[in-house]
Design a protein around this motif. Structure first.
Motif, mmCIF file in Angstrom:
data_model
loop_
_atom_site.group_PDB
_atom_site.id
_atom_site.type_symbol
_atom_site.label_atom_id
_atom_site.label_comp_id
_atom_site.label_asym_id
_atom_site.label_seq_id
_atom_site.Cartn_x
_atom_site.Cartn_y
_atom_site.Cartn_z
ATOM 1 N N SER A 32 4.301 4.123 4.164
ATOM 2 C CA SER A 32 4.089 2.583 4.147
ATOM 3 C C SER A 32 5.450 2.049 4.435
ATOM 4 C CB SER A 32 3.441 2.010 2.930
ATOM 5 O OG SER A 32 3.373 0.835 2.969
ATOM 6 N N SER A 33 5.697 0.819 4.916
ATOM 7 C CA SER A 33 7.051 0.267 5.227
ATOM 8 C C SER A 33 7.397 -0.393 3.792
ATOM 9 C CB SER A 33 6.591 -0.887 6.217
ATOM 10 O OG SER A 33 5.933 -1.760 5.965
ATOM 11 N N ASN A 34 6.597 -0.338 2.803
ATOM 12 C CA ASN A 34 7.189 -1.071 1.734
ATOM 13 C C ASN A 34 5.954 -0.711 0.428
ATOM 14 O OD1 ASN A 34 8.347 -2.520 -0.520
ATOM 15 N ND2 ASN A 34 8.150 -4.402 0.605
ATOM 16 N N TYR A 35 6.471 -0.575 -0.610
ATOM 17 C CA TYR A 35 5.739 -0.051 -1.824
ATOM 18 C C TYR A 35 5.774 -1.193 -2.663
ATOM 19 C CZ TYR A 35 4.351 2.176 -6.372
ATOM 20 O OH TYR A 35 3.800 2.788 -7.388
ATOM 21 N N LEU A 36 4.572 -1.924 -2.718
ATOM 22 C CA LEU A 36 4.154 -3.031 -3.550
ATOM 23 C C LEU A 36 3.296 -2.887 -4.562
ATOM 24 C CD1 LEU A 36 3.670 -5.702 -0.750
ATOM 25 C CD2 LEU A 36 5.750 -5.300 -2.071
ATOM 26 N N TRP A 37 3.928 -3.121 -5.750
ATOM 27 C CA TRP A 37 2.887 -3.187 -7.099
ATOM 28 C C TRP A 37 2.807 -4.404 -7.664
ATOM 29 C CZ3 TRP A 37 3.688 -3.053 -12.570
ATOM 30 C CH2 TRP A 37 2.618 -2.336 -13.266
ATOM 31 N N ARG A 38 1.311 -4.971 -7.674
ATOM 32 C CA ARG A 38 1.304 -6.337 -8.084
ATOM 33 C C ARG A 38 2.205 -7.323 -7.404
ATOM 34 N NH1 ARG A 38 -0.254 -3.705 -14.166
ATOM 35 N NH2 ARG A 38 -1.941 -2.709 -13.227
ATOM 36 N N GLY A 39 2.364 -7.250 -6.262
ATOM 37 C CA GLY A 39 3.215 -8.179 -5.378
ATOM 38 C C GLY A 39 4.613 -7.780 -5.226
ATOM 39 N N ASP A 182 9.232 -16.533 -17.068
ATOM 40 C CA ASP A 182 8.169 -16.778 -17.818
ATOM 41 C C ASP A 182 7.330 -15.694 -18.137
ATOM 42 O OD1 ASP A 182 8.980 -19.346 -17.956
ATOM 43 O OD2 ASP A 182 7.751 -20.147 -16.309
ATOM 44 N N ASP A 183 6.200 -15.652 -18.846
ATOM 45 C CA ASP A 183 5.574 -14.393 -19.469
ATOM 46 C C ASP A 183 4.386 -14.349 -18.614
ATOM 47 O OD1 ASP A 183 3.956 -16.560 -20.596
ATOM 48 O OD2 ASP A 183 4.146 -15.930 -22.568
ATOM 49 N N SER A 184 4.291 -15.014 -17.585
ATOM 50 C CA SER A 184 3.211 -14.919 -16.569
ATOM 51 C C SER A 184 3.492 -15.180 -14.988
ATOM 52 C CB SER A 184 2.076 -15.570 -17.052
ATOM 53 O OG SER A 184 2.304 -16.871 -16.770
ATOM 54 N N TYR A 185 2.901 -14.508 -14.083
ATOM 55 C CA TYR A 185 3.059 -14.738 -12.871
ATOM 56 C C TYR A 185 1.811 -14.355 -11.859
ATOM 57 C CZ TYR A 185 3.979 -9.905 -11.022
ATOM 58 O OH TYR A 185 3.883 -8.520 -10.919
ATOM 59 N N ILE A 186 1.573 -15.020 -10.569
ATOM 60 C CA ILE A 186 0.346 -14.853 -10.043
ATOM 61 C C ILE A 186 0.892 -14.024 -8.598
ATOM 62 C CG2 ILE A 186 -1.269 -15.786 -8.494
ATOM 63 C CD1 ILE A 186 -1.518 -17.771 -10.527
ATOM 64 N N ASP A 187 0.310 -12.811 -8.098
ATOM 65 C CA ASP A 187 0.310 -12.391 -6.768
ATOM 66 C C ASP A 187 -0.852 -12.568 -6.090
ATOM 67 O OD1 ASP A 187 -1.011 -9.379 -6.653
ATOM 68 O OD2 ASP A 187 -0.483 -9.888 -8.799
ATOM 69 N N TYR A 188 -0.661 -12.639 -4.726
ATOM 70 C CA TYR A 188 -2.093 -12.643 -3.970
ATOM 71 C C TYR A 188 -1.629 -12.149 -2.441
ATOM 72 C CZ TYR A 188 0.895 -16.949 -3.162
ATOM 73 O OH TYR A 188 2.004 -17.739 -3.047
ATOM 74 N N GLY A 189 -2.599 -11.830 -1.726
ATOM 75 C CA GLY A 189 -2.493 -11.134 -0.326
ATOM 76 C C GLY A 189 -3.580 -11.022 0.222
ATOM 77 N N VAL A 190 -3.440 -10.441 1.541
ATOM 78 C CA VAL A 190 -4.651 -10.299 2.486
ATOM 79 C C VAL A 190 -4.264 -8.917 3.401
ATOM 80 C CG1 VAL A 190 -3.859 -11.687 3.996
ATOM 81 C CG2 VAL A 190 -6.190 -11.015 4.062
ATOM 82 N N SER A 191 -5.151 -7.757 3.344
ATOM 83 C CA SER A 191 -4.810 -6.887 4.019
ATOM 84 C C SER A 191 -6.101 -6.397 5.237
ATOM 85 C CB SER A 191 -4.357 -5.587 3.561
ATOM 86 O OG SER A 191 -5.835 -5.457 2.685
ATOM 87 N N GLN A 203 2.593 -11.905 -1.473
ATOM 88 C CA GLN A 203 3.562 -12.886 -2.065
ATOM 89 C C GLN A 203 3.058 -13.040 -3.600
ATOM 90 O OE1 GLN A 203 3.488 -16.800 -0.122
ATOM 91 N NE2 GLN A 203 6.100 -16.471 -0.248
ATOM 92 N N THR A 204 4.246 -13.575 -4.115
ATOM 93 C CA THR A 204 4.142 -13.790 -5.735
ATOM 94 C C THR A 204 4.697 -15.217 -5.805
ATOM 95 O OG1 THR A 204 6.211 -12.923 -6.456
ATOM 96 C CG2 THR A 204 4.591 -11.474 -6.274
ATOM 97 N N ASP A 205 4.467 -15.818 -7.190
ATOM 98 C CA ASP A 205 5.171 -17.039 -7.306
ATOM 99 C C ASP A 205 6.418 -17.009 -8.310
ATOM 100 O OD1 ASP A 205 3.968 -16.596 -9.826
ATOM 101 O OD2 ASP A 205 2.804 -18.503 -10.060
ATOM 102 N N LEU A 206 6.906 -15.675 -8.210
ATOM 103 C CA LEU A 206 8.130 -15.453 -9.229
ATOM 104 C C LEU A 206 9.296 -16.094 -8.442
ATOM 105 C CD1 LEU A 206 7.581 -11.624 -9.878
ATOM 106 C CD2 LEU A 206 7.761 -13.406 -11.810
ATOM 107 N N ASP A 207 10.017 -16.813 -9.394
ATOM 108 C CA ASP A 207 11.203 -17.299 -8.501
ATOM 109 C C ASP A 207 12.145 -16.253 -8.053
ATOM 110 O OD1 ASP A 207 10.443 -19.848 -9.338
ATOM 111 O OD2 ASP A 207 11.611 -19.771 -11.319
ATOM 112 N N ALA A 208 12.313 -14.961 -8.663
ATOM 113 C CA ALA A 208 13.214 -14.125 -8.148
ATOM 114 C C ALA A 208 12.690 -13.083 -7.065
ATOM 115 C CB ALA A 208 13.708 -12.998 -9.557
#
Length: 224
Positions: A32-39, A182-191, A203-208
């Motif tokens: 794969s071109s990237n290894y994503l784990w929970r976004g 913060d102690d939570s974040y959301i990830d979402y995607g489509v494939s 994508q995630t809503d993490l600032d970093a």
């Protein structure tokens, strides 16, 4: 996704030789071109090569191992090795899957291994899953735990092509420990996937790490 599984895997190997006709062993390989784990990328947005071996029995029991390169920067580990075991089956129109996965990083300077319990329930095109991460890692400033809730919807479109929508929510001390937020974040995607090929965005809503990730991959399965 070791010590906790040794007894189970030993018993499984004995059962395999005594009732081989009821068991199946397969292998898999992927790139794969990237290894994503929970976004979140596990390879610094670089390519991934992975592979594994799986054992399954008609009773619903399964066990396996899977390995992949990782890149967390600096002198951190270069590969991940997972061991897992579980039980899956159906109850009428519903499917279920419960199990345990151990994430190991054998070449890490300090122990950063962790384990996770999971349970999933599916119906037709919809699946919900809950995972609980346990085991504090070496150097952690808090007792680490994380609950991950995810919802996946998969539809067949255009001649056996699968379209999948995903959303997940990570919650707990581990999120703050790993990402410094913060102690939570959301990830979402489509494939979209067909014939072993997958194209997706996440994508995630993490600032970093809130950049949109685009990835392509190919996977193959083999009977042993």
């Amino acid at each position: 996704m070791k010590k906790q599984l040794l007894t189970t895997l030993t018993a499984t190997s004995i059962a395999f030789f005594s009732a081989a006709s009821y068991a199946e062993v397969t292998a898999n390989a992927a790139a794969s071109s990237n290894y994503l784990w929970r976004g979140v990328t596990q390879t610094s947005d670089n390519a991934q090569v992975s592979g594994g071996i799986d054992y399954s029995h008609e009773s619903g029991f399964y066990a396996g191992t899977w390995a992949s390169n990782v890149d967390f920067g600096g002198d951190k580990p270069g590969y991940e090795l997972d061991l897992y075991a579980g039980f899956a089956g159906e109850m009428g129109e519903f499917g279920y899957d419960v199990g345990y996965v151990y994430y190991a990083y054998p070449d890490a300077v300090d122990s950063i291994d962790f384990g996770e319990l999971y349970g999933a329930l599916s119906w037709n095109w919809l699946e919900g899953k809950v995972s609980y991460l346990s085991n504090a890692q070496s150097g952690a400033t808090s007792e680490e735990d994380m609950i991950y809730l995810e919802l996946n919807a998969t539809f067949e479109v255009l001649n056996e092509t699968e379209l999948t929508f995903h959303i997940g929510n990570s919650m707990g001390d581990t999120v703050a420990e790993w990402y410094g937020e913060d102690d939570s974040y959301i990830d979402y995607g489509v494939s979209i996937a067909k014939g072993g090929f997958t194209f997706g965005v996440a994508q995630t809503d993490l600032d970093a790490d809130d950049d949109l990730k685009v990835y392509v991959g190919f996977a193959m399965d083999f009977e042993l």
